[in-house]
Enzyme design. Structure first.
Site, mmCIF file in Angstrom:
data_model
loop_
_atom_site.group_PDB
_atom_site.id
_atom_site.type_symbol
_atom_site.label_atom_id
_atom_site.label_comp_id
_atom_site.label_asym_id
_atom_site.label_seq_id
_atom_site.Cartn_x
_atom_site.Cartn_y
_atom_site.Cartn_z
ATOM 1 C CE LYS A 143 -4.249 -1.578 2.121
ATOM 2 N NZ LYS A 143 -5.234 -1.481 3.159
ATOM 3 N NE ARG A 189 -13.337 -4.059 4.477
ATOM 4 C CZ ARG A 189 -12.721 -3.093 5.159
ATOM 5 N NH1 ARG A 189 -11.954 -3.409 6.184
ATOM 6 N NH2 ARG A 189 -12.857 -1.836 4.807
ATOM 7 C CB CYS A 226 -19.180 -0.483 9.438
ATOM 8 S SG CYS A 226 -17.618 0.335 9.081
ATOM 9 N N GLY A 242 -34.319 -4.476 1.222
ATOM 10 C CA GLY A 242 -33.389 -5.081 0.264
ATOM 11 C C GLY A 242 -32.898 -6.426 0.752
HETATM 12 N N1 LIG Z 1 -14.624 1.464 6.296
HETATM 13 C C1 LIG Z 1 -15.558 2.227 6.858
HETATM 14 O O1 LIG Z 1 -16.534 2.649 6.226
HETATM 15 C C2 LIG Z 1 -15.431 2.620 8.305
HETATM 16 C C3 LIG Z 1 -16.221 3.675 8.789
HETATM 17 C C4 LIG Z 1 -16.104 4.032 10.129
HETATM 18 C C5 LIG Z 1 -15.225 3.334 10.958
HETATM 19 N N2 LIG Z 1 -14.501 2.308 10.465
HETATM 20 C C6 LIG Z 1 -13.558 1.627 11.363
HETATM 21 O O2 LIG Z 1 -12.244 2.122 11.112
HETATM 22 C C7 LIG Z 1 -11.276 1.084 11.280
HETATM 23 C C8 LIG Z 1 -10.486 0.919 9.994
HETATM 24 O O3 LIG Z 1 -11.375 0.502 8.987
HETATM 25 P P1 LIG Z 1 -10.958 0.486 7.442
HETATM 26 O O4 LIG Z 1 -12.163 0.140 6.677
HETATM 27 O O5 LIG Z 1 -10.193 1.722 7.117
HETATM 28 O O6 LIG Z 1 -9.932 -0.767 7.459
HETATM 29 P P2 LIG Z 1 -8.894 -1.182 6.341
HETATM 30 O O7 LIG Z 1 -8.697 -2.637 6.487
HETATM 31 O O8 LIG Z 1 -9.278 -0.611 5.020
HETATM 32 O O9 LIG Z 1 -7.542 -0.430 6.789
HETATM 33 C C9 LIG Z 1 -6.808 -0.770 7.926
HETATM 34 C C10 LIG Z 1 -5.343 -0.554 7.606
HETATM 35 O O10 LIG Z 1 -4.563 -0.714 8.793
HETATM 36 C C11 LIG Z 1 -3.322 -1.306 8.430
HETATM 37 N N3 LIG Z 1 -2.697 -1.873 9.621
HETATM 38 C C12 LIG Z 1 -3.092 -2.928 10.361
HETATM 39 N N4 LIG Z 1 -2.245 -3.112 11.393
HETATM 40 C C13 LIG Z 1 -1.292 -2.160 11.307
HETATM 41 C C14 LIG Z 1 -0.159 -1.824 12.077
HETATM 42 N N5 LIG Z 1 0.182 -2.515 13.165
HETATM 43 N N6 LIG Z 1 0.613 -0.782 11.687
HETATM 44 C C15 LIG Z 1 0.278 -0.076 10.596
HETATM 45 N N7 LIG Z 1 -0.813 -0.323 9.828
HETATM 46 C C16 LIG Z 1 -1.572 -1.364 10.183
HETATM 47 C C17 LIG Z 1 -3.714 -2.323 7.375
HETATM 48 O O11 LIG Z 1 -2.613 -2.697 6.568
HETATM 49 C C18 LIG Z 1 -4.787 -1.554 6.587
HETATM 50 O O12 LIG Z 1 -4.223 -0.839 5.496
HETATM 51 C C19 LIG Z 1 -12.072 -0.149 11.702
HETATM 52 O O13 LIG Z 1 -12.109 -0.210 13.098
HETATM 53 C C20 LIG Z 1 -13.462 0.134 11.159
HETATM 54 O O14 LIG Z 1 -14.468 -0.540 11.894
HETATM 55 C C21 LIG Z 1 -14.561 1.954 9.151
#
Ligand SMILES: NC(=O)c1ccc[n+]([C@@H]2O[C@H](COP(=O)([O-])OP(=O)(O)OC[C@H]3O[C@@H](n4cnc5c(N)ncnc54)[C@H](O)[C@@H]3O)[C@@H](O)[C@H]2O)c1
Length: 438
Positions: free
Chosen positions: A35, A331, A264, A257
């Site tokens: 990434k 997901r 999430c 739906g």
């Molecule tokens: N995707 C959404 O719409 C959304 C909305 C609100 C909240 N969230 C929350 O936000 C958080 C992140 O979600 P996301 O969708 O962005 O996840 P994601 O999987 O897209 O991104 C997470 C990133 O963290 C990195 N990572 C993991 N461990 C690491 C470490 N030790 N050091 C550095 N990087 C590390 C991974 O490589 C990945 O790129 C989750 O808790 C999710 O529930 C997500």
């Protein structure tokens, strides 16, 4: 202000890009070297409308940087956001190992005051655990704060949401932390006059789980209503409109739906049920929400079986693999339920999605993917609609009928007009709507 964001996924990258657009100096850290390399080449690891231009502009302005090192990120900024994944773990509880790892590494590397902010969605009282972790792994007695700043962005409109938030929720324990958080969000508060809610950490953590669980409840509620509509000849869209105009209810999240999916809602509802269980409260309401969501998919599967009778060797076109339009995120997408079910039943699939094909093909490399929705329909015995992409909504029933072997549609997103479909001679089944709209 200098800000580090650890985790450069859907939340971290969008947040980092937006903070830098507001004038902050941001370092996005990720331990996935692929990434980081992509971002250095200005390639986006995720699809989100407007993201590439935003990232490019801020990198060129020297305000947005990428790194694979938490050590470097810890040296870079006083405020460090944790935006790593919190996937489902044992019995649906959130797996907090990535969050803990970040806390540990920050503690080991900090040389002065740091504010560590939970942006990942975490169970209530994670702040307490993070505090203990920091104290355990710090090399000296250095002052620090923990804050919670849950993220409410929606994939597909994430940048819009960041620039026009309904509210900003911040959980803190000290005036210093509250001031730093206020400073970060000041540009957008000034611009939009949005609410900036400061509360204790546990309340902020709980606000996120409660919000997502409430939205999931709304979806399961309208899906349950749709089942009664199907048994009575009522039309769920008309019922939803009649309900939604009541300002106490509101029109959003009342679209019947195939059920909620995505990264999430399923995991956050599961986690909330598990948190409550661990605390000794049986959250029966949310358990029913989960059950309704599961049975809704099974119900749509039965619709398909009823239409096809024998599924073996039937050509089934599936339009939409992403869990919703505007994202390549698959997901917990409904497609991950229907595709394996149909493969197991012996159907031959043709799959189309404008941006999620690559992610899906990594899991299902042997399936046929088409470049256009119409190509997927050629020779199909049945069309299953799973994502309401604009390209699907724009399909002309007359043209669809010409290329399909049998004009049969199971519409899991209610994108077509039942009357039009009926007039065109389709066998058309949708969610909670009678065959011909009145
Ligand atoms: N995707 C959404 O719409 C959304 C909305 C609100 C909240 N969230 C929350 O936000 C958080 C992140 O979600 P996301 O969708 O962005 O996840 P994601 O999987 O897209 O991104 C997470 C990133 O963290 C990195 N990572 C993991 N461990 C690491 C470490 N030790 N050091 C550095 N990087 C590390 C991974 O490589 C990945 O790129 C989750 O808790 C999710 O529930 C997500």
């Amino acid at each position: 202000m200098n800000i580090t964001i650890v985790g450069t996924g859907y939340v971290g990258l969008v947040t980092g890009a937006c903070f830098s657009e507001w004038g902050h100096n941001v370092m996005c850290v990720d331990n996935d070297q692929r990434k980081v390399d992509m971002l250095h080449r200005m390639e986006m690891p995720i699809y989100e409308d407007g993201l590439e231009a935003l990232v490019r502009r801020n990198v060129e302005a020297g305000r947005l940087h990428f790194s694979n090192s938490i050590k470097e990120g810890t040296a870079f900024a006083e405020v460090i956001f944790i935006a790593v994944g919190t996937p489902p773990g044992y019995r649906g509880a959130a797996n907090l190992s990535y969050v803990e790892q970040v806390g540990r590494e920050v503690a080991e590397n900090m040389d002065g005051y740091r504010l560590l902010v939970e942006k990942s969605t975490v169970p209530v009282n994670t702040g307490e655990q993070l505090k203990r972790t920091m104290s355990k792994y710090m090399k000296a007695d250095i002052p620090f704060d923990i804050a919670s700043n849950p993220e409410f962005l929606k994939e597909g409109t994430a940048i819009e949401d960041a620039f026009d938030p309904d509210r900003i929720v911040v959980g803190v324990e000290s005036e210093r932390a509250a001031q730093l958080m206020r400073e970060i969000y000041e540009p957008i508060i000034q611009k939009t006059n949005c609410a900036f809610l400061v509360m204790n950490i546990a309340s902020a953590e709980l606000t996120k789980h409660a919000s997502n669980s409430f939205l999931a409840t709304k979806i399961s509620f309208i899906n349950a209503v749709s089942r009664v509509c199907e048994l009575t000849g009522a039309n769920v869209e008309q019922v939803a409109q009649g309900m939604g105009l009541d300002r106490r209810i509101g029109p959003k999240f009342l679209n019947a739906g195939v059920g909620y999916g995505g990264s999430c809602f399923p995991k956050d509802v599961d986690a909330f049920v598990q948190i409550a269980d661990n605390l000794g409260y049986d959250f029966e309401l949310l358990k029913t929400v989960q059950r309704v969501n599961k049975t809704q998919r099974e119900h749509v599967m039965q619709m398909i079986q009823r239409e096809l009778w024998v599924v073996q060797d039937k050509e089934v076109a599936i339009l939409g693999l992403a869990f919703k339009p505007g994202t390549d995120d698959i997901r917990e997408s409904p497609s991950l339920y229907f595709v394996p079910q149909l493969i197991e039943a012996g159907a031959k699939l043709r799959l189309w999605d404008p941006v999620a094909e690559q992610n899906f093909a990594e899991r299902f490399p042997d399936q046929r993917y088409t470049k256009t929705p119409m190509e997927a329909l050629e020779g199909a015995d049945l069309l299953l609609v799973l994502t309401e992409w604009p390209e699907v909504k724009a399909l002309e029933p007359e043209a669809m009928k010409k290329v399909m072997r049998c004009p049969v549609v199971v519409d899991g997103r209610n994108v077509f007009d039942p009357k039009v479909m009926h007039d065109q001679g389709f066998s058309y089944t949708s969610i909670g709507r009678p065959g011909i709209a009145v």
